[in-house]
Design an enzyme around this catalytic site. Sequence first.
Site: not given
Ligand code: MRU
Length: 359
Positions: A55-57, A102, A212, A253, A263-264
């Site tokens: 996970r994470g962009a 996703r 997270q 994201d 973002n999240k």
């Molecule tokens: O649902 P996730 O855990 O993939 O969401 C992650 C985030 O929102 C992060 O802040 C974003 O992807 C940036 S990661 C460098």
Amino acid sequence: MSEFHSKIKTIEWHKTNDGGCSVMVDQTKIPHSFEYVEIKTLKEMYDAIKTMIVRGAPAIGIAGAHGCALFALELLKKYREENGAEFLKELYEGFEYLNSSRPTAVNLSWAIKKQKELVEDSKNIPGMTLRKIAELLIENAIKLENEDIEINKKIGDFGAEIIPKGAGILTHCNAGALATVGYGTALGVVRSAFAKDNTIQVFADETRPRGQGAKITTFELVKDGIPVTLLTDGMCSYFMKNKMIDVVVVGADRIAANGDTANKIGTSTVAITAKYYGVPFYVAAPKSTIDLSIKSGDDIVIELRDEEEVTVVNGKRICAEGVKVINPSFDVTDNALIAGIITEDGIFKPEELKEKLQK
Ligand code: MRU
């Protein structure tokens, strides 16, 4: 360097005689255990992204690049040279399937697009074979993997400039080493700032519903010896009012051409609160997260996830049966709330993005 983050790669291609596989940290197990899983097929990669093993962009982007290479290796077992057109048709269908795992983080479609362009360009190379196409996809995936860490270090170095001495830095979700191949974006800024001034500290939102911040951000900062205080998601106003937060730095994201940033879920609440208390709010992200094809955040597709992420905690239902639930995984922070977007090319105001980045 002996820090935790420099010893691990969140996702890495492992080469073998038959091509190789993708090896990634299983993020659903952190902080209780730190385990790697091997991903060998397109379907396994789709599931790893969907279930958030990865996970994470930026990490999802690399997973996408790996997934394309894995599928090409799978198809080599099915097609011969004379069936090249069918090979390509099925390969591209696989790319589309992977892209649907996703929807919000643009890094996934960015990386898959790069892989597809590579395959298209390979048509002009004399003597190209199906195996060579698979090899090109593997090499490109490894290149993107290595570039990710370099990009994050540049983001970190630019970002460290805006961190005041002894600052309290609030972050939301995990935009760290574990959300990228390594080093991190928002936490890359923290790491670079901490290397210059070890009196800074982080305040990490827990980040419901998946946690997270609590599970992953605190894990990697504690391992690196960077002071971190855990907040529940509703606490940021208290800490800002009491002047414990000097700056907010989050990841992203997808960033639209006008700087609106997905973002999240919960990020925009932090940004609105920060504006009220006069705390500068920064976004740290690679250029691959900036989607100039969309004008504003209104065009960003927000992933809706299973309601059980909200209603069930540690395997136990926490609310009445029959309650309604909507579980958007991301929200969009309005560009007016963002002091700057920290990229590998420098720090830009939201309104500067189009002019500075459009080639
Ligand atoms: O649902 P996730 O855990 O993939 O969401 C992650 C985030 O929102 C992060 O802040 C974003 O992807 C940036 S990661 C460098």
